[in-house]
Every structure is written in C-alpha cells, then in structure tokens.
Design an enzyme around this catalytic site. Structure first.
Site, PDB file in Angstrom:
ATOM      1  N   TYR A  37       0.480  -1.306  -0.025  1.00 15.25           N
ATOM      2  CA  TYR A  37      -0.373   0.125   0.042  1.00 15.25           C
ATOM      3  C   TYR A  37       0.542   1.463  -0.167  1.00 15.25           C
ATOM      4  CZ  TYR A  37      -4.251   2.107   0.574  1.00 15.25           C
ATOM      5  OH  TYR A  37      -5.203   3.992   0.596  1.00 15.25           O
ATOM      6  N   LYS A  92     -21.079 -19.668  -9.958  1.00 15.33           N
ATOM      7  CA  LYS A  92     -19.924 -19.094 -10.643  1.00 15.33           C
ATOM      8  C   LYS A  92     -18.585 -19.322 -10.331  1.00 15.33           C
ATOM      9  CE  LYS A  92     -21.127 -19.295 -15.309  1.00 15.33           C
ATOM     10  NZ  LYS A  92     -21.905 -19.963 -15.601  1.00 15.33           N
ATOM     11  N   GLU A 134     -24.827 -13.406 -16.678  1.00 23.02           N
ATOM     12  CA  GLU A 134     -25.383 -14.679 -15.926  1.00 23.02           C
ATOM     13  C   GLU A 134     -26.935 -14.205 -15.974  1.00 23.02           C
ATOM     14  OE1 GLU A 134     -24.970 -18.941 -15.438  1.00 23.02           O
ATOM     15  OE2 GLU A 134     -23.099 -17.096 -16.163  1.00 23.02           O
ATOM     16  N   ASP A 135     -28.116 -15.251 -16.157  1.00 24.19           N
ATOM     17  CA  ASP A 135     -29.332 -15.261 -15.459  1.00 24.19           C
ATOM     18  C   ASP A 135     -29.536 -13.717 -15.708  1.00 24.19           C
ATOM     19  OD1 ASP A 135     -28.647 -17.784 -14.774  1.00 24.19           O
ATOM     20  OD2 ASP A 135     -28.422 -17.112 -13.394  1.00 24.19           O
ATOM     21  N   ASP A 160     -25.107 -18.110 -20.813  1.00 24.37           N
ATOM     22  CA  ASP A 160     -26.579 -19.061 -21.031  1.00 24.37           C
ATOM     23  C   ASP A 160     -26.980 -19.364 -22.455  1.00 24.37           C
ATOM     24  OD1 ASP A 160     -26.735 -18.937 -17.885  1.00 24.37           O
ATOM     25  OD2 ASP A 160     -27.960 -16.315 -18.505  1.00 24.37           O
ATOM     26  N   ALA A 193     -37.030 -21.230 -28.072  1.00 26.36           N
ATOM     27  CA  ALA A 193     -36.497 -20.598 -28.842  1.00 26.36           C
ATOM     28  C   ALA A 193     -35.779 -18.950 -27.907  1.00 26.36           C
ATOM     29  CB  ALA A 193     -37.659 -20.025 -29.590  1.00 26.36           C
ATOM     30  N   GLY A 194     -35.601 -19.693 -26.595  1.00 27.15           N
ATOM     31  CA  GLY A 194     -34.735 -18.728 -26.453  1.00 27.15           C
ATOM     32  C   GLY A 194     -33.491 -18.432 -26.685  1.00 27.15           C
ATOM     33  N   ALA A 195     -33.199 -17.649 -25.068  1.00 27.53           N
ATOM     34  CA  ALA A 195     -31.686 -16.945 -25.550  1.00 27.53           C
ATOM     35  C   ALA A 195     -30.566 -18.087 -25.489  1.00 27.53           C
ATOM     36  CB  ALA A 195     -31.621 -16.767 -24.655  1.00 27.53           C
ATOM     37  N   ASN A 287     -33.835 -28.532 -17.012  1.00 26.95           N
ATOM     38  CA  ASN A 287     -32.702 -29.170 -16.233  1.00 26.95           C
ATOM     39  C   ASN A 287     -33.844 -28.349 -14.837  1.00 26.95           C
ATOM     40  OD1 ASN A 287     -30.447 -29.882 -15.343  1.00 26.95           O
ATOM     41  ND2 ASN A 287     -29.216 -28.341 -16.276  1.00 26.95           N
TER      42      ASN A 287
END
Length: 751
Positions: A37, A92, A134-135, A160, A193-195, A287
């Site tokens: 420092y 994660k 994420e999500d 995702d 048909a999502g992401a 899932n």
C-alpha cells in the site's frame, strides 16, 4: 438431512457463502505493507497512468472476471431478483477458480433496464479482464451482450447463450460421427426458442450444419414464415422461421436426425422419438427434468439412440463448466478484446477431440468406475477431467491470435506448461521431466504388460513420444485388450512364452547359479515371471529401463531387479524416494520404501543418490539428515547415525551441495528456525531433500505430509540401481505409470 437442508448448511457454515479474497504477496512485515500500500503503491499507479495496458502487469486485472447478473432468469428458479441470485453467482466464481484458476468478483445489479445494465458494466471496465453475463432474461440479454461487445474492449460472454451452444456443439460433432452422418445433412429440431436455443442454433451453423435444415419450435409450435409474417414471433426467433406448414413439436420431429431440447421437461414422448430418422441424436437439456428421460428415449428405439442431457447421473452431460472457465482462461492469457465465433468453434472442436482420447483413471473413479470410451455413451468429456484446461484454453488462445482478437502472442507449448503449473506444482515438476524424456525417448520394459493400466500407459507413452514402451506378456491377449480399449496403436510386445529367450535363461543362471538357482529353474523364472524376464532384458541392454510392481507387493517386485541388475558400481544400496509437491515448494523424501534400519553409510549414500535425482527435476538440492534432536542436543546411537552421515558428506569432496544434520523436521523446513536459532548451519535456506533416520519414519512422514499437509506425491522413485528401475505402488493410476516411465527415460538418458 435432504439435499435442501445440506445445501443450506453448506452455505451457512462460518464463514457464510463460498468465496473469499486472499493475498498473493507477503504481508508479514512493515516493509511488506509499505510495498502493498502506501507509499510503495504510488509507483505502479504512475506506471499505469502513463500506459493503461500496464494494469495487466501490476494488478490482478488480467486474471479477474466479473460475473454480472440481475437475477431475472436464474436456471430453474426464474426471476428471483438480484439479491437472491447471489449464491448462484458465487457458485460461478467457485467454478472459475476450481477449474481454471480465474478470480471472480460477482456483481448483482438491481436493475431491469438493459440500457442501465450496459452503462453500469461499462463503468467497471477498468476493474476486470473479462465479463461473464449470467441469468439475464431474454430478449434483454441479447441487447446487453450485443452492446457490451461493441462498446467494451475486453471479452464479454453470455454463458446462458453460448455455453450450452459450445458444449452441445462438441457433442454434436462426435454424435454425428458415431451415427455415421454428415453435419451438413442433419435435420435438426429445436424445442425452445429462447436465448440458449437461438445461440445454439446459430453455433451449429458455424460448425457446419445448414440453417435451412433447422426447425425451431416454441410453445405455439413450429416457427414458420407464415407466423413471422403475421407478427407472431419476435425479431430474434424470425431468424429461424422456415417455409414449412405449421405444426407442433411432434410434426417437426418426424424423420428428424437431431432433437435439441432447451425448453421444459416431459414434453417429448416415446412415440415422437420412434418417429425420428435412423440412429437419432437426442439432446434433452431441460433441467432438472429433461424433455424425455434417458431410459425412455433409449427404450423407444431398437437402433442406437445417442442421448445427452443436462444431468450428471446419465451419460453425456452437457455441462457449461466444460466451457466458460477454459474459454475465459485462453482469452485472458492473450488479453483478447472479445470472445468471437472462431474462439467458440475452437473450444467445441477441442472438446470433441478430447472425448476420443483415453480417459484418466481419476475421472473414471469419479464416475463410479464405469468404463468411459468414445462411443454413443461418451461423446463429450466429463467436467472433472483436468485435461480440458490443457486442450480448450490453448485452442481458444490460438484462435484469438489467428483471428486478430489477441493483444499478445504466445507459444502454445510453453503456454500448456504454464497452465499445468496452475493445477499444482507436481504437474509443473513432471513437465520438466517429460520434456526431457521426449527429447530422447528410450525403450521401457513394462513387466505387467497384460494389465489394462499398463496397456493404456504404453499407448500414452507412445502417443506422446515420451518412451518406446515394450509390454511383457501374452501377445495375443495384450493386442486383444488394446483393441477392446479402443486404443489406436500397435503395441510392441515381448512374449516370454512364445519367443526364443534361451539366452535370458542362460544369463539368469550365470548370475544366480551360486545363489541356489538351477538352469531349469532359471528358464522357468524367465518364462513365467515377467519381473525376472524384464530384469534380464534390461541387464542385457534389450531395454533401457524397467517398470514393475503394479500388481505385486513392493518387496517381491523389487527382488528380481536387485538380484539381476543390482546397484551402481559406486553404490551399495538402493533407496525409494518420493517427490512431494506443495503450492510453492517441493521436497524429496528418502528412504521411504527400501532400507529398514540404515547406518550412517547407508544414510550418506541415500542422500547423495536423492540429490542426484533432485537435479533431474532441475532442483538444486539442499539436504537435511533428520532426527528428533538438533545438532547434538541429544546424544545416543540413534542421533549419532544421522550426525555422522552429515559429517561424512561434508567431508566428501564430491558432494557439491549443502548438507547438515542431525536436525528436527521443523528446523529443516522453517527458515526462521534454521537461520535464526541455528545460524551456524550449513543450510542457508530450508532443505528440499529430507533424509529420514529409518524406513518407518520415512514412510510415516511422507504419508502424513501427503494426506494432512495436502502434498501431491510422485513416486516412489528407485535410486542407486545400476540401470533404471522403478517399482510402482499397487493400484497406481495410468498417470503414475506414465510419470515414472518419464523419470526412467531421463535416468536412461544419463546412462
């Protein structure tokens, strides 16, 4: 307790959560703190002020990823909000660290507006080397990722979308091969048909599938041009609208080659599977419950159904942890500006190639000892396979370089060594030896040649160019076993029962005729005992080294080479040495396997032989003769032996390394004790060669260090033999055989 209660307890145990921040530099003294420092920190600050790229040199930025979420689409939980998503984001971070040694700050943003999310993440660019989104729910996730990729100069990756695409893409490459079909001819049906589904469909096209062969279904049925014209689908789904009649999922699956499920559980029936084309490929990845159960899909057909799910309790788990840690690792290490399509394709192809290789024993054990071999039930590697790091990260890094996304270049072979060092000091040490072995491979006789592990080790030794292995045993049995294991190589075999080895019997008789062996007994030993056969083979120069012991007790495996090969001309004793590796240090421990109650002559000789071995690993030896006393504090016959051995070594003009003793174990390895209390010692730094006073102490000591001290052990390595011989431990894994074979090759090179 059930899983829910266990999970709560796991997260609740003090300290709460799953991650912490630790320091990477010393902070023990006032000077350490001055460097960490104020005032020392000012200097790197100004260097970065002059050139912002120096942040990669002087800070952790280059190994730091931000995991960013607003908790609007948490897998299996939905829109639970930013705060509730934090355990997922911490998890994660655990995966990033565990599998690729990448540090993570999780960032939960209490914000739904994609534009505000973009602005918040952009403001954090100086902090991170990369961003893992994420999500975040669709369609906002598309906007967030697209803008951040355009507006930021570091890699941005929405796992995702692309994680599932890359892992299932690797599975598709291999599944098509197993099914005997070409990627460009596959008729592929998507449920969802999502992401994730849209990104996966696009990625399959990048791999070679044809867009016009992809049929995508949402909750309303097949996405058709007619629905698109009617405004029934959004702009993202419109990309995969087909000019076909309207229908439901069952209609779409009829005659299809591939089903890709990224929707909800239980929506596919056995009748739908039965209606598909020959040898269908089914990726049911919802899932926790897949679109159709594993067993139900298999039972729906008489032919091969190649099945993958998102679950770990069935074959072929499509798990994103096979992708994101290693993709970021490769991207960070070349300071990539983005993660582009070329890098994703490289990751998928590297994973597909790895699934065709022999699987390490540790991975097989982790999955219940079930056979893992390329085929319908093994088309992608398992998440715990440590080789994924060494295959995927270099492939991604090279693709970044080739595509112009990298800001720095690297040499792939050197990079693989750096990656191995991240997984532990033992891998780093063995890489030194294996590289030496590859420079001049030698013939290694493997005494238990019909053992499956020996055959697999021989394949790896030959494939990697480490050695020229010779398997000793029944030739037909060995070749049949190699074929059953799916190993694409022709093993070199020495069959004692079939070949003309009369001269081996003659030589054994000559060596042992005054030790109670008759000529007929010598012939019987050569024909029936592969340890004697291998020992004579090496003694006669038909092989350069011998490995044995995998299925024998150590004394019985050691006896034949001691009787036939013997010790070096200037050595009277052999000894067993273990290399123990810790995070930042290596220690050679002797003798742990051979000499039960050594005198000072034996201790001195073992020390010299162990020091020689250390140098083969590029370690400059510093030896300590251990006891329960320090430098004469106790005087009896037990303490005098190591003391006299140390004195003998210090007086020996051929000993060119520091050695001292007798001393206690903590004196030998703790610098403050060694240089503070015993500043007169010949050792100016802690010892890295520890010679124990007897076999009992050595064996107990190394096992305690291994089990309680977290050390990884390589060995035992036999030193003092006239020609290279190493005796394995019963039950050693294939990697242990390969490692000791590498040591044996380096030994033989010295010959």
């Amino acid at each position: 307790m059930g899983l829910d209660e266990d999970a709560l307890e796991y997260h609740r145990i003090d300290p709460p959560g799953k991650i912490e921040i630790s320091t990477t530099k010393p902070t023990n003294t006032q000077r350490d703190l001055s460097l960490a420092y104020s005032p020392g920190v000012a200097t790197p600050c100004m260097e970065i002020h002059e050139d912002e790229t120096e942040a990669f040199t002087y800070t952790a930025k280059g190994n730091l990823v931000g995991v960013v979420s607003n908790g609007s689409a948490v897998l299996g939980l939905g829109d639970i909000g930013a705060q509730a998503s934090k355990p997922v984001m911490e998890g994660k971070g655990v995966l990033f660290k565990r599998f690729a040694d990448i540090d993570v700050f999780d960032v939960e943003l209490d914000e739904a507006d994609p534009n505000k999310i973009v602005e918040a993440v952009k403001m954090m660019e100086p902090t991170f080397g990369g961003i893992n989104l994420e999500d975040i729910k669709a369609p906002e996730c598309f906007t967030v990722e697209e803008r951040l990729r355009e507006e930021m100069d570091i890699p941005v990756f929405h796992d995702d979308q692309h994680g599932t695409a890359i892992i299932s893409g690797a599975a598709l490459l291999n599944a098509a091969d197993v099914a005997g079909k070409d990627l460009e001819d596959l008729e592929i049906v998507f449920s969802g048909a999502g992401a994730s589904a849209l990104a996966t469909a696009r990625f399959y096209v990048s791999l070679g599938a044809r867009k016009e062969n992809i049929t995508m279904c949402d909750s309303s049925g097949i996405i058709t041009r007619e629905r698109a014209r009617a405004g029934d689908v959004n702009e993202y789904k419109r990309e995969f609208a087909r000019d076909v009649p309207e229908g439901d999922l069952g209609d779409a699956m009829e005659g299809a080659d591939v089903f890709v499920g990224l929707s909800v559980g239980g929506i596919v029936s056995q009748e739908m599977v039965a209606s598909m084309g020959e040898n269908p490929i089914i990726f049911a990845m919802a899932n926790p419950d897949p679109e159709i159960g594993y067993h139900e899909a298999k039972e729906a057909r008489d032919d091969d159904v190649i099945m993958a799910t998102g679950r770990s309790d069935y074959p072929n788990q499509v798990n994103n942890v096979l992708g994101f840690p290693f993709i970021f690792r490769g991207a960070l290490d070349v300071r990539a500006t983005e993660i582009n399509e070329e890098m994703k394709v490289a990751a998928a192809r590297a994973l597909a190639d790895l699934a065709r290789e022999d699987v390490p024993d540790a991975v097989v054990k982790a999955y219940g000892d079930e056979p893992l071999q390329f085929g319908p039930d093994y088309i992608i590697p398992k998440p715990v396979d440590p080789r994924v790091l060494f295959r995927v990260a270099p492939a991604v890094a090279q693709a970044a370089i080739d595509s112009g996304a990298a800001r720095v270049d690297l040499e792939v072979d050197e990079y693989e060594e750096q990656l191995e060092a991240r997984l532990g000091k033992s891998r780093e040490m063995m890489r030194v030896v294996l590289n030496k072995a590859k420079s001049e491979p030698k013939r290694i006789a493997l005494a238990e040649g019909d053992d499956e592990k020996m055959i697999r080790a021989a394949y790896q030794l030959q494939e990697q160019g480490i050695a020229h292995p010779v398997l000793i045993g029944d030739e037909d049995e060995i070749k049949r076993a190699a074929a059953n294991l799916g190993l694409d190589f022709t093993p070199s075999v020495a069959d004692p029962a079939a070949g003309d080895y009369e001269e081996y019997a003659d030589r054994l008789y000559e060596l042992r005729q005054r030790k109670g062996i008759t000529r007929s007994e010598a012939e019987e030993l050569v024909r029936r005992d592969t340890n004697y056969f291998g020992s004579v083979m090496v003694e006669q120069g038909d092989a350069d080294a011998l490995l044995t012991g995998l299925t024998h007790h150590y004394p019985s495996a050691l006896r034949p080479p001691l009787q036939v090969i013997g010790t070096e001309p200037d050595a009277n004793y052999a000894a067993g040495v273990y290399l123990l590796t810790f995070k930042n240090r290596v220690i050679f421990v002797a003798d742990a396997t051979v000499n039960q109650s050594p005198d000072e002559d034996v201790l001195a000789e073992v020390t010299k032989q162990t020091a020689k071995l250390a140098r083969r690993f590029n370690v400059e030896p510093r030896a300590a003769l251990l006891s329960y006393s320090n430098f004469g504090s106790v005087d009896n016959e037990g303490t005098r032996k190591p003391r006299r051995a140390a004195s003998m070594l210090q007086d020996d003009p051929e000993v060119d390394f520091p050695v001292d003793g007798e001393m206690q174990a903590d004196t030998a390895v703790v610098e403050d004790i060694l240089t503070g209390t015993y500043e007169f010692s010949e050792l100016e730094e802690p010892a890295n060669v520890l010679v124990f006073p007897n076999l009992e102490a050595g064996n107990i000591g190394y096992k305690l260090l291994q089990r309680l001290g977290g050390a990884e052990a390589i060995g035992p390595m036999l030193v003092g033999m006239d020609k290279p011989v190493h005796v394995l431990q019963r039950g050693d894994e294939v990697k242990d055989i390969v490692n000791l074979a590498g040591v044996a090759v380096v030994d033989a090179q010295k010959e």
